[in-house]
Design a protein around this motif. Structure first.
Motif, short mmCIF file in Angstrom:
data_model
loop_
_atom_site.label_atom_id
_atom_site.label_comp_id
_atom_site.label_asym_id
_atom_site.label_seq_id
_atom_site.Cartn_x
_atom_site.Cartn_y
_atom_site.Cartn_z
N ILE A 48 0.84 -1.20 0.00
CA ILE A 48 0.00 0.00 0.00
C ILE A 48 0.87 1.25 0.00
O ILE A 48 0.62 2.22 -0.74
CB ILE A 48 -0.95 -0.01 1.22
N VAL A 53 -1.68 3.93 -2.40
CA VAL A 53 -3.13 3.76 -2.20
C VAL A 53 -3.64 4.79 -1.20
O VAL A 53 -3.11 4.90 -0.09
CB VAL A 53 -3.44 2.32 -1.72
N ASP A 123 -9.10 3.31 -4.75
CA ASP A 123 -7.79 2.78 -5.10
C ASP A 123 -7.70 1.27 -4.86
O ASP A 123 -7.18 0.54 -5.69
CB ASP A 123 -6.69 3.47 -4.29
N LEU A 124 -8.17 0.81 -3.70
CA LEU A 124 -8.04 -0.60 -3.34
C LEU A 124 -9.34 -1.11 -2.76
O LEU A 124 -9.83 -0.59 -1.75
CB LEU A 124 -6.91 -0.80 -2.33
N ARG A 149 -8.52 1.06 -8.81
CA ARG A 149 -7.17 0.76 -9.29
C ARG A 149 -6.83 -0.71 -9.09
O ARG A 149 -6.30 -1.36 -9.98
CB ARG A 149 -6.14 1.61 -8.54
#
Length: 217
Positions: A48, A53, A123-124, A149
């Motif tokens: 991360i 992230v 992002d995650l 992402r």
């Protein structure tokens, strides 16, 4: 200077011998801890940090420990979670960060789709809910329909009958980019990983930091 995530996570409980004993006794990990391997979460934190992230969604949070841990470490710009609250029916607490957007619902529901659409780009996204093949496949298809992402899957090792569905789906993904985080659980004195975190992206290579690229098939 690189952060020492092992030190920063020293006070947090993950799947350990106590959790394993409970799981073996009743078939469920009825324990208020993060239901992940400490070593894999340390590697996930390094990943991360390496990938930058800044927003996180967890689908299936048990008691919310992992979401709270990661937000404490990274102070995400946006953090969200979805869970039906099954842990609470077993007498366990459920809590998320005060900043989190939280939906108490099944990820299969129309309520979740509306919730996910309203969140926008993430992002995650970590999928760690129903581990049956049909359920994890459905969760993946839902997340692919929304901007993100990376999508992560927990329990890709498929080491037990409870997680073979995740492993099957992970093996079937034959598009985009994949990487894995697999570490033996030191608390259980494992010789090989029994959980594993799979990282997928439609356009970015997630094999950065401690994650390792894996071929398709």
């Amino acid at each position: 200077m690189a952060r020492d995530f092992r030190r920063e996570l020293a006070g947090d409980r993950f799947w350990d011998r106590r959790t394993q004993r409970i799981f073996e006794a009743c078939g469920e990990p009825r324990d208020d801890c993060a239901l992940q391997c400490r070593e894999e979460v340390i590697a996930l934190c390094e990943w991360i940090e390496a990938t930058g992230v800044r927003s996180f969604l967890e689908v299936g949070i048990w008691t919310g420990r992992l979401t709270r841990i990661l937000h404490r470490l990274f102070a995400f710009d946006r953090v969200a979670a979805c869970d039906q609250g099954y842990a609470e029916t077993l007498g366990l607490p459920l809590a998320v960060p005060s900043e989190a957007r939280f939906l108490r619902a099944d990820s299969e529901s129309e309520a979740y789709r509306a919730f996910r659409e309203a969140l926008g780009p993430i992002d995650l996204v970590l999928i760690d809910a129903n581990h049956a093949y049909h359920a994890v496949r459905r969760d993946f298809e839902v997340e692919r329909a929304f901007p993100q992402r990376f999508v992560a899957f927990h329990d890709i090792a498929g080491a037990s009958r409870h997680t073979v569905g995740v492993a099957k789906l992970w093996r079937e993904i034959d598009h985009g980019h994949r990487a894995e985080i697999r570490r033996p659980n030191a608390a259980l004195r494992e010789s090989r990983p029994s959980m594993g975190i799979g990282l997928w992206s439609a356009s970015e290579d997630p094999a950065r930091g401690p994650a390792q690229s894996v071929p398709f098939g």
